[in-house]
Design a protein around this motif. Structure first.
Motif, PDB file in Angstrom:
ATOM      1  N   ASP A  26       2.388   4.984   7.172  1.00 23.86           N
ATOM      2  CA  ASP A  26       1.966   4.003   6.176  1.00 23.86           C
ATOM      3  C   ASP A  26       2.930   2.819   6.137  1.00 23.86           C
ATOM      4  N   ALA A  27       4.236   3.128   6.188  1.00 26.49           N
ATOM      5  CA  ALA A  27       5.238   2.060   6.129  1.00 26.49           C
ATOM      6  C   ALA A  27       5.005   1.069   7.262  1.00 26.49           C
ATOM      7  N   LYS A  29       2.345   0.122   8.449  1.00 26.46           N
ATOM      8  CA  LYS A  29       1.248  -0.796   8.130  1.00 26.46           C
ATOM      9  C   LYS A  29       1.590  -1.664   6.927  1.00 26.46           C
ATOM     10  N   ILE A  30       2.522  -1.186   6.102  1.00 24.25           N
ATOM     11  CA  ILE A  30       2.858  -1.937   4.897  1.00 24.25           C
ATOM     12  C   ILE A  30       3.661  -3.194   5.238  1.00 24.25           C
ATOM     13  N   TYR A  31       4.645  -3.069   6.144  1.00 26.34           N
ATOM     14  CA  TYR A  31       5.481  -4.237   6.451  1.00 26.34           C
ATOM     15  C   TYR A  31       4.674  -5.466   6.866  1.00 26.34           C
ATOM     16  N   MET A  33       1.801  -6.361   6.064  1.00 29.37           N
ATOM     17  CA  MET A  33       1.084  -6.922   4.910  1.00 29.37           C
ATOM     18  C   MET A  33       1.924  -7.974   4.195  1.00 29.37           C
ATOM     19  N   TYR A  34       3.229  -7.869   4.363  1.00 33.84           N
ATOM     20  CA  TYR A  34       4.132  -8.804   3.691  1.00 33.84           C
ATOM     21  C   TYR A  34       4.749  -9.771   4.693  1.00 33.84           C
ATOM     22  N   ASP A 113       8.733  -8.786  -2.887  1.00 35.92           N
ATOM     23  CA  ASP A 113       7.431  -8.425  -3.455  1.00 35.92           C
ATOM     24  C   ASP A 113       7.040  -7.017  -3.029  1.00 35.92           C
ATOM     25  N   GLN A 114       7.371  -6.702  -1.781  1.00 30.56           N
ATOM     26  CA  GLN A 114       7.039  -5.370  -1.276  1.00 30.56           C
ATOM     27  C   GLN A 114       7.802  -4.302  -2.055  1.00 30.56           C
TER      28      GLN A 114
END
Lengths: 325, 325
Positions: A26-27, A29-31, A33-34, A113-114
DNA sequence: TATATTTACGTAATTAGTTACGTAAATAAC
DNA sequence: GTTATTTACGTAACTAATTACGTAAATATA
């Protein structure tokens, strides 16, 4: 999964790995996004350098709990991605000071923000939980620090095995064991002496018939330890605690302590007030045990044993008989 | 450690690794205490085969949550240590059935005491804990299964960003944005038509002056979305919802929904009862949004747009005015 | 019945960490 | 001031897992 519940803590590694894999996926894919050029494994290094500024490799390693080669490799990768830069320390030529580049600072900015979003997401999970995982791990670590799993398992083992040990009185069928157990340790550290042969070859005559006692420790009905109480005639002390031996591979189960306690109880029931023993200071665990049983060093008594270089005595306390009636 | 608390969940990997290392180190010392030839990494495989009997590589892998090559390697090691044996399946030549050897069975026997001791040791730790780690991990896994961390973070991001979006009324200074935002998507999927040029080049004349409205979505004061309400004369419907556009890189933040809701509110305050719109079914997310806003498919109206292949309508419900006095 | 797809599993390459070791610089000891 | 020890850190080798890939057997499909 069912497997974990059945197999228990010995599978904690697999469980941690699986949970970690899910989070890392998940991480990853999260990076993006920001709009942040970051790999999960970089994060601890990045975090420390971004929050605390310039730092050496070892300092980073200590703070994030990695080995220094690991940090060294991660830093190299991040330098290649122009996120970090390195510079030899002016005052200490061994140190390699690491800091954020302009791109790194931009990431630090964007990632705020993340942090906020992830923190909220996790907080919501933990709020919904009856058992807060974050605190649970902290607590678990703390309890392991106080006493390691190894230590705890050792204690359980000792306790379980102690329950399997029986203390039984003298019986001629144990004569051979009585000799073997004692000969074993005597010949390891010293040599058999005249007095040894007498007592070990004929315990009935030299110990029992003279008013003494011998107790055996049985483990699964096999004798694994022994201790004798020898009557002392015309002496300040009533009995000598002697011929204590425990099978080497059965050490560490508290058998010696159990035998010692039992022999002292036995002496008490025979009306004894003072016990005596002889030993040698190279037998450190034995001396330790005698002290634990309450014996203290005494001096000046005659001994027939060449190997004796320490004499100890114990005053038996009478039980205080509290009568509630 | 302080670092974990500050850096939070993104460091969970390090934390798990450290705890796991400590446990593995202890496990390495625990097995010999029970006279058992076993490595911590063998344990899951051993457990399954000893409890459930003969099993193929893939079956083991699925049960313990490893990949099959991992099990394949571990099994190879254990066969070399004579703990397991392998045998091709009679009915299925691909399968390699794994089972305990005599030595393996002996280990299974000896290890029972260890299970008991370890279980008790761990149970005591967990009993002392306010937050039971075992349950905590289970709960955490369950909550992540219901909704992944990724999904949760996306939601937090959307929510945070939605709060930064302002919906503002028409202002001539946004004329250029009004045209650009619409032209962007129209030219991606279709071609600009006569009616587009009229409305986009002169919104004041063709929309505002005729009693219509235009709303803009601002993100950090920049227009990133737009939606118009065009007055319909001599028609069953009062207004047409049209010229809705969102900047592509700002999609997924709920801007379209916010604009739609605002436009419907606006229409309601103008006394409208029925809204109409035209679209094309290849614009799936748009159709999805219109449905979410309450629009339903209608048929049979005239349209000047070649690209229109679906028409939708919405009956605005009056707020039910509950008067408590 | 021939062909395509799926399944089982072994080998090779990759990943993210570790420990082991060597070198150079700094510090302590004599 | 020389020598010994400690510290910083890079490289190499190892570990325990993974993914990628190939082959052979079994199963499904046309």
């Amino acid at each position: 999964m069912d497997f974990f519940d059945k197999a228990g803590i010995m599978t904690i590694g697999t469980r941690f790995r699986m949970l970690n894999e899910k989070m890392t996926e998940d991480a990853n894919k999260i990076y993006p996004m920001y709009n942040v050029d970051m790999k999960p494994k970089w994060f601890p290094v990045f975090y420390i350098v971004s929050k605390e500024g310039e730092k050496s490799i070892t300092e980073i390693a200590n703070q994030i709990g990695h080995s220094h080669p690991s940090v060294s490799k991660i830093v190299r990768e991040m330098i290649n991605h122009k996120v970090l830069s390195e510079k030899k320390d002016k005052n200490d030529g061994r140190k390699n000071n690491i800091r954020l580049t302009a791109k790194g600072k931009q990431i630090a900015d964007r990632i705020e923000d993340q942090y906020a979003d992830v923190k909220k997401a996790v907080a919501k999970i933990l709020d919904q939980s009856k058992f807060n995982m974050w605190y649970a791990i902290e607590e678990f670590e703390m309890l392991l620090e106080q006493k390691s799993l190894l230590q705890r398992v050792k204690e359980e083992k000792k306790y379980r095995e102690a329950k399997k040990i029986q203390i039984v009185p003298y019986d001629p069928k144990y004569n051979e064991s009585f000799k073997r157990l004692n000969q074993e340790w005597i010949e390891t550290y010293f040599e058999m002496e005249e007095a040894d042969h007498k007592a070990l070859d004929n315990p009935e005559k030299y110990i029992i018939d003279k008013g003494g006692k011998i107790l055996f420790a049985l483990y699964e009905n096999e004798p694994v330890g022994v201790c004798a109480l020898i009557k002392m005639e015309n002496h300040e002390y009533d009995f000598e605690l002697a011929k204590m031996a425990v099978l080497p591979k059965m050490k560490g189960k508290g058998i010696g302590y159990l035998l010692g306690k039992s022999v002292i109880e036995e002496a008490k029931s025979l009306g004894a007030q003072k016990l005596y023993l002889e030993s040698n200071t190279i037998l450190k665990p034995a001396i330790q045990l005698y002290k634990k049983l309450g014996f203290q060093k005494v001096i000046g008594f005659f001994t027939p044993y060449a190997r004796c270089n320490i004499q100890m005595g114990l005053e038996i306390k009478k039980n205080i008989d509290i009568n509630y009636r």
